[in-house]
Write a protein that holds these residues in place. Structure first.
Motif: not given
Lengths: 211, 211, 211
Positions: B60, B63-65, B67, C54-57, C118-120, C122-123, C127
């Motif tokens: 990812p 900024w995903v991990r 923030p 794409l952003l999360l891979g 497991s993104a924060h 806020l993210v 997203l």
């Protein structure tokens, strides 16, 4: 590019160069300097393949490890700048034909790469068309032009046809034959469309557009 | 960001903030509300680094991990909204200078990250320039502005120079020294270009543009 | 889509269809042929989810392996072309409401998928809003329209609210209940905003805009 044949490696390079030239010419017309022209040439030349690689998850994208594509794009931009005045006086027909060759090739290469990634055939055809058209779309958007998608002559359709022919032909025919047939189908349809101003029926509104 | 030093962590945050502010100011001028302004600020602040991460396959995206970047962008947007009337009456020179600092930093950071991913030096320099410019390009396209690429003063060139200096300096000099030299080169060239309205020769068409 | 319930699988398909229709209608208004309309419908329908993946891979992106979304988009485009003249005479309110449903759903689905990665929080909320809005942004940019972000009524805000409600509700409530609450919150806020022309305060410049 693993399983793709030598012939197609060179053809892909030519396709990249052709798209790079189209980007360089547009950037020149917009009044950019030689660095800006090179930047747009790179973005246009590798843009479609980059979108394809990102969607398939084939990262780092192909030009990170093999900078030949980048070098070719920059060389094309420099040549385009040097020849700018000379090019201005000529008709651009040869570029339109070369662009058709690039469109046909990337459509088939994109479909082939998606097939290798075991994508569904519908997705493979679509990804081929995206490879073939997104370089030009990004070029036009970054330069503030009306996207070439809105060209009156068939543009996406030949790309779809090329990918569809490639995907439809059975595997035992071999990669080269399938690819050549797809390539020929896309190229012929695009060239005929340019020559005859072919277009699909437009289901237009009659009311005046509000923009 | 593994191998990057503490100093550069903070500098990257400043660069993100500066780009976020430039996005927020443009969105305000376009009449967006505070949520829209924050959205544009985030997209501008993290856009260039996101493109870099996607191309390198480092997902990812950063900024995903962590923030923190997002939070900084939103804070900048809120401050920009609060100060909007006050900012209107001031000259924007300080922002232009801060933008130059962001440009210089992201160019070096992008080149460094590409180098870590064992990209070719040509690709590293290019990816640095993409990191440095794509945030602004996305900002302008989403907001319907003419992309800053078309600025008359040198813009891509300082970014390329910064990455090139970083990549050209030998590894034994240490990351910090190489990065500071690249940063200084890019920053100085950009500031001089703004001051003196420096531009590369434009190989313009003489014929009137058709758009 | 692993952990998402059956209900949401179908709802996501409806959301994709609704966005595809909005893309098809815009492409028709721009005078594209049926292939171009289908292409824009696909790009709009899957665009937001593609940006999210794409952003999360999470690549290959979701529609490479499951072409159902693509098929639905194409079917919607063909129907929109066939009904074009009939649609012209009707008010488009139902589409606006359906678009609100798509917005609400993709906001929650995007936040859920980011949470799974497991993104924060806020993210995750951001997203979700990106999933919900980027399909429309890409549609408008490719078609040369002013992005819907600049709509006067609340648009990003309901998407953020939906994701925030989902993320804020505690896990023991179960996925379905959390998602339905988020969905309802986003949908209600968007519909109320459309009905009452709700907007957040605009911190406008008083000086005339230079564009």
């Amino acid at each position: 590019m693993g399983g793709l044949s030598e012939l197609f490696f060179w053809y892909a390079l030519v396709g990249t160069a052709v798209f790079a030239i189209s980007g360089a010419l547009l950037a020149l017309r917009k009044g950019m300097d030689v660095v800006g022209v090179s930047f747009i040439a790179v973005v246009t030349g590798v843009g479609g393949g980059t979108v394809r690689d990102l969607l398939l998850g084939d990262t780092p994208v192909h030009w990170v490890r093999e900078p030949l594509d980048i070098a070719v794009c920059i060389a094309c931009a420099v040549v385009a700048c040097a020849l700018n005045r000379w090019l201005l006086g000529r008709r651009m027909d040869w570029l339109l034909y070369a662009d058709a060759a690039g469109l046909a090739l990337f459509a088939v290469l994109g479909a082939a790469k998606a097939e290798q990634a075991s994508a569904h055939w519908l997705v493979a055809v679509l990804l081929g068309a995206m490879s073939a058209t997104f370089g030009g779309i990004i070029r036009d958007i970054v330069c503030g032009e009306r996207p070439i998608l809105f060209a009156k002559e068939l543009y996406i359709t030949p790309a779809l046809l090329g990918g569809a022919v490639f995907v439809a032909l059975p595997g035992p025919l071999g990669f080269d034959l399938r690819a050549l047939c797809g390539l020929a189908a896309a190229l012929v349809l695009r060239l005929v469309a340019i020559r005859l101003s072919l277009s699909l029926p437009f289901p237009r509104y009659r009311a005046p557009l509000d923009e």
